[in-house]
Write an enzyme that holds these catalytic residues in place. Structure first.
Site, PDB file in Angstrom:
ATOM      1  CB  CYS A   2      -0.898   0.228   1.194  1.00  0.00           C
ATOM      2  SG  CYS A   2      -2.064  -1.250   1.227  1.00  0.00           S
ATOM      3  NE  ARG A  27       4.519   1.779  -0.046  1.00  0.00           N
ATOM      4  CZ  ARG A  27       5.559   0.948   0.843  1.00  0.00           C
ATOM      5  NH1 ARG A  27       6.806   1.438   0.564  1.00  0.00           N
ATOM      6  NH2 ARG A  27       5.155   0.683   1.972  1.00  0.00           N
ATOM      7  CD1 TRP A  76      -0.271  -6.516  -3.213  1.00  0.00           C
ATOM      8  CD2 TRP A  76      -0.560  -7.046  -0.984  1.00  0.00           C
ATOM      9  NE1 TRP A  76      -0.142  -7.815  -2.883  1.00  0.00           N
ATOM     10  CE2 TRP A  76      -0.026  -8.068  -1.748  1.00  0.00           C
ATOM     11  CE3 TRP A  76      -0.927  -6.988   0.289  1.00  0.00           C
ATOM     12  CZ2 TRP A  76      -0.002  -9.387  -1.024  1.00  0.00           C
ATOM     13  CZ3 TRP A  76      -0.459  -8.354   0.751  1.00  0.00           C
ATOM     14  CH2 TRP A  76       0.016  -9.605   0.134  1.00  0.00           C
ATOM     15  CG  ASN A 102       1.533   0.303   4.276  1.00  0.00           C
ATOM     16  OD1 ASN A 102       2.674   0.789   4.498  1.00  0.00           O
ATOM     17  ND2 ASN A 102       1.312  -0.815   4.142  1.00  0.00           N
ATOM     18  N   GLY A 103      -0.837  -1.549   6.091  1.00  0.00           N
ATOM     19  CA  GLY A 103      -0.511  -2.620   7.211  1.00  0.00           C
ATOM     20  C   GLY A 103      -1.730  -3.214   7.750  1.00  0.00           C
ATOM     21  CD  GLU A 485      17.157 -12.957  -8.665  1.00  0.00           C
ATOM     22  OE1 GLU A 485      16.506 -13.168  -7.447  1.00  0.00           O
ATOM     23  OE2 GLU A 485      16.910 -11.794  -9.131  1.00  0.00           O
ATOM     24  CE  LYS A 489      13.685 -11.429  -9.783  1.00  0.00           C
ATOM     25  NZ  LYS A 489      14.444 -10.691  -8.964  1.00  0.00           N
ATOM     26  CD  GLU A 492       9.243 -11.106  -8.620  1.00  0.00           C
ATOM     27  OE1 GLU A 492      10.379 -11.394  -8.688  1.00  0.00           O
ATOM     28  OE2 GLU A 492       9.012 -10.138  -7.772  1.00  0.00           O
ATOM     29  CG  HIS A 508      20.674 -36.418  -4.501  1.00  0.00           C
ATOM     30  ND1 HIS A 508      21.229 -37.776  -3.913  1.00  0.00           N
ATOM     31  CD2 HIS A 508      21.613 -35.823  -4.557  1.00  0.00           C
ATOM     32  CE1 HIS A 508      22.510 -37.676  -3.804  1.00  0.00           C
ATOM     33  NE2 HIS A 508      22.800 -36.550  -4.225  1.00  0.00           N
ATOM     34  CE  LYS A 611      11.024  -2.521  -5.897  1.00  0.00           C
ATOM     35  NZ  LYS A 611      11.589  -4.222  -6.341  1.00  0.00           N
TER      36      LYS A 611
HETATM   37  C1  F6R Z   1      11.967 -10.777  -6.215  1.00  0.00           C
HETATM   38  C2  F6R Z   1      11.623  -9.569  -5.092  1.00  0.00           C
HETATM   39  C3  F6R Z   1      11.197 -10.075  -3.763  1.00  0.00           C
HETATM   40  C4  F6R Z   1      11.960  -9.248  -2.665  1.00  0.00           C
HETATM   41  C5  F6R Z   1      11.795  -9.394  -1.427  1.00  0.00           C
HETATM   42  C6  F6R Z   1      12.435  -8.724  -0.253  1.00  0.00           C
HETATM   43  O1  F6R Z   1      12.206  -9.846  -7.435  1.00  0.00           O
HETATM   44  O2  F6R Z   1      11.576  -8.293  -5.328  1.00  0.00           O
HETATM   45  O3  F6R Z   1      11.459 -11.324  -3.738  1.00  0.00           O
HETATM   46  O4  F6R Z   1      13.449  -9.289  -2.981  1.00  0.00           O
HETATM   47  O5  F6R Z   1      10.327  -9.363  -1.283  1.00  0.00           O
HETATM   48  O6  F6R Z   1      12.193  -7.404  -0.533  1.00  0.00           O
HETATM   49  P1  F6R Z   1      13.333  -6.348   0.159  1.00  0.00           P
HETATM   50  O7  F6R Z   1      14.450  -6.352  -0.587  1.00  0.00           O
HETATM   51  O8  F6R Z   1      12.459  -4.889  -0.265  1.00  0.00           O
HETATM   52  O9  F6R Z   1      13.250  -6.713   1.617  1.00  0.00           O
END
Ligand code: F6R
Length: 616
Positions: A2, A27, A76, A102-103, A485, A489, A492, A508, A611
């Site tokens: 949010c 956000r 969100w 927010n929260g 990673e 990605k 996601e 395994h 984010k």
């Molecule tokens: C993946 C991604 C998330 C963040 C995770 C931690 O692309 O962006 O997995 O890495 O939510 O976020 P931060 O770094 O803001 O604590």
């Protein structure tokens, strides 16, 4: 999660709020809304489910009377689906009072029962409306917004940033925070509130960070901050180090495209000013050498991509300092009664500096006597404020939900820290440190080379693979976290099934997934530095090829041994083994982005995500 923006000043507030929300949309984008006290002193409100563009369209078709006091929200969803009714702002006191949040208010159900028993009615399923109605009740008793707000927030449990305004008190926006972010922007005759500085950076770079359990009241001419008991508190001023253009797309097709292109710069900026004559100098860590000399263990806590950066860092920090390093997901760490002592250094990594899981884990570690150091990309964020020491990454604002440039900056910061600690402990000689520093300094140029050489081909590959339903990623040693990673990605932003495995783990179990045509990315270590590791990975490639896998290899320039077994070879420049991840991740970021584009998906705002994950 949010985004929140507030404005008081002489200017019409709607455009300021909408521009702020556009910068905060990363956000959350389930709904958006604004409330404004117009020039006649009436409170107007508009909110719409869906992205901010839905709200903008609505406002264009049916304009809202403008005024100079306003609040805005991008959501969100947590409590209640992403509908118009559940969107913020929420109103109370017969529509004269507006609240955004927010929260998560954890005791909202009890409060709702209390308020319903007093005859109050609710429109939405949200926890936020409970805070709005409670504030309305308090306001009716005192007709003092700040006092009513204080009486309200002390009743709330959980995490919240709340902003509120009342039409009887135009020119005043109040805000409070507990475990969720809120920063103040200081203008000339106007002031701003925002979830982060992006909300107001186009108007001012002078900011104040608000601490935990504090309340702020902004008017055009002033800012007053107090704690929840009403005692005035001093707040810390800071200057935003980037300007509004850094948070714009600047001609790129997406923020992610821009941010991947900025990976060289993110590394270079994180190194800048921290290397002098082959020695790592981190001014933020002055006075901590004694601690670094005494630590017996490092625990890295983070989530998602940041945790993978931590895993990469583990290989380097352990090798250089000989201090054992564990990496743990922040949300697991806190609930399992981990062993922590004053000689444990807990390093948190967070791009946003607001991830609730990580924040709670940092607080937990501190309470149990560990020393905490935060690696963070966002000034004024909560996690660094809750830590004993900070090393900022200087990746610049990261707007796309998928973290890319922050990832390489996080690894860079961990490497700087590792080299510094190794020098302090005498684990590496000055010459060894200087050699590694040289490697680090060459990384921005090498990433730029990968981007130049491979972007077009990877985009083509991604288009060919647009209908792929599953992709696997394999790596060994530092290649393993990069495989994780790459898979994250892809999941996601393309919604394709993807898994990352340690290549040695294949036999395994996961090898059973291989069937003819299964695409597998394999990260191949340099043959120069470790022929053993290299040959093991080449054997793994042969094992999956024998079962029909389609192999896409990321390998060092000149490594010919992979050619007979690869369907595609993506090249990275020569680098020391510990530095390869900073290069090998680039093709994987490009691939995920290319595939999302090929599928016609919103690269920057993938479904269900936000984010900054400020809920546990
Ligand atoms: C993946 C991604 C998330 C963040 C995770 C931690 O692309 O962006 O997995 O890495 O939510 O976020 P931060 O770094 O803001 O604590």
């Amino acid at each position: 999660m949010c985004g929140i923006v507030g404005y008081v000043g002489p200017r019409p507030s709607q455009d300021i709020l909408l521009a702020g929300l556009a910068r905060l949309e990363y956000r959350g984008y389930d709904s958006a809304g604004i409330a404004v006290i117009d020039r006649d002193g009436d409170l107007g409100m508009r909110k719409r489910a869906g992205k901010l563009s839905m709200l903008r369209d609505d406002l264009e078709r049916h304009p809202l009377a403008d005024g100079t006091t306003g609040i805005g929200h991008t959501r969100w969803a947590t409590h209640g689906g992403p509908t118009d009714v559940n969107a913020h702002p929420h109103l109370a006191d017969d529509g004269k009072l507006a609240v955004i949040h927010n929260g998560i208010i954890e005791n909202f159900a009890d409060l709702k029962v209390e308020l319903i028993s007093e005859g109050y009615e609710f429109q939405s399923e949200t926890d936020t409306e409970v805070a709005a109605v409670l504030l309305g009740r308090e306001y009716a008793a005192s007709h003092d917004l700040v006092a009513a707000f204080r009486a309200t927030v002390v009743r709330l449990e959980g995490a919240f940033t709340l902003l509120a305004m009342h039409q009887e008190q135009p020119g005043l926006v109040v805000g409070a925070r507990r475990n969720s972010p809120l920063v103040i922007g200081l203008g000339e005759g106007e002031n701003f509130l925002g979830s982060d500085v992006a909300a107001f950076v186009e108007h001012t770079r002078d900011a104040l960070a608000i601490g935990q359990d504090q309340i702020v009241a902004i008017t055009p001419s002033g800012v007053e901050v107090s704690d929840f008991t009403g005692a005035a508190v001093e707040v810390e001023p800071f200057q935003v180090t980037w300007d509004a253009s850094a948070a714009e797309k600047g001609g790129w097709s997406s923020f992610m495209a821009k941010e991947v292109a900025e990976e060289p710069e993110a590394v270079a900026n994180t190194l800048r000013g921290r290397i002098r004559d082959g020695v790592v100098v981190i001014p933020e860590l002055d006075g901590l050498d004694e601690l670094f000399a005494e630590i017996t263990r490092v625990v890295v806590i983070a989530a998602g991509t940041a945790a993978y950066a931590g895993l990469v860092g583990k290989y380097a920090i352990e090798q250089w300092t000989r201090v054992p390093v564990e990496v743990e997901l922040a949300h697991e760490f806190r609930y399992r009664d981990p062993v922590l002592t004053p000689s444990t250094l807990v390093i948190s990594i967070s791009q946003s500096g607001e991830t609730m899981d990580t924040l709670m884990a940092v607080k937990y570690a501190r309470e149990r006597g560990a020393r905490t150091l935060s690696i963070c990309n966002t000034q004024g964020a909560t996690i660094p404020r809750e830590s004993d020491a900070i090393v900022y990454t200087h990746a610049g604002p990261e707007v796309a939900v998928a973290s890319t440039k922050a990832f390489v900056a996080q690894i860079t910061a961990l490497y700087l820290l590792g080299l510094h600690v190794a020098r302090v402990r005498g684990a590496l000689s000055a010459t060894e440190v200087a050699q590694h520093v040289l490697e680090l300094e060459a990384i921005p140029r090498k990433i730029a080379k990968v981007l130049d050489a491979e972007s077009a081909r990877i985009s083509q590959l991604a288009h060919w693979m647009a209908d792929t339903r599953s992709v696997l990623f394999l790596g060994r040693h530092v290649g393993y976290p990069i495989a994780l990673e790459g898979a994250l990605k892809l999941k996601e932003i393309t919604y394709i099934h993807a898994e990352g495995f340690a290549a040695g783990e294949l036999k395994h179990g996961p090898i059973a997934l291989i069937e003819p045509g299964q695409p597998v990315f394999v990260l191949v270590p340099s043959p120069r530095e470790s022929s053993l590791l290299h040959d093991k990975v080449v054997s793994n490639i042969q094992e999956i090829r024998a079962r029909g896998a389609r192999v896409i290899v990321v390998a060092e320039e000149g490594d010919a041994a992979v050619l007979p077994f690869a369907d595609e070879v993506l090249r990275i420049p020569l680098a020391g083994p510990l530095f390869e991840p900073l290069l090998a991740v680039v093709p994987l970021h490009l691939f995920a982005m290319g595939l999302a584009e090929a599928k016609g998906l919103d690269v920057d705002q993938p479904r269900n995500l936000a984010k900054s994950v400020t809920v546990e």
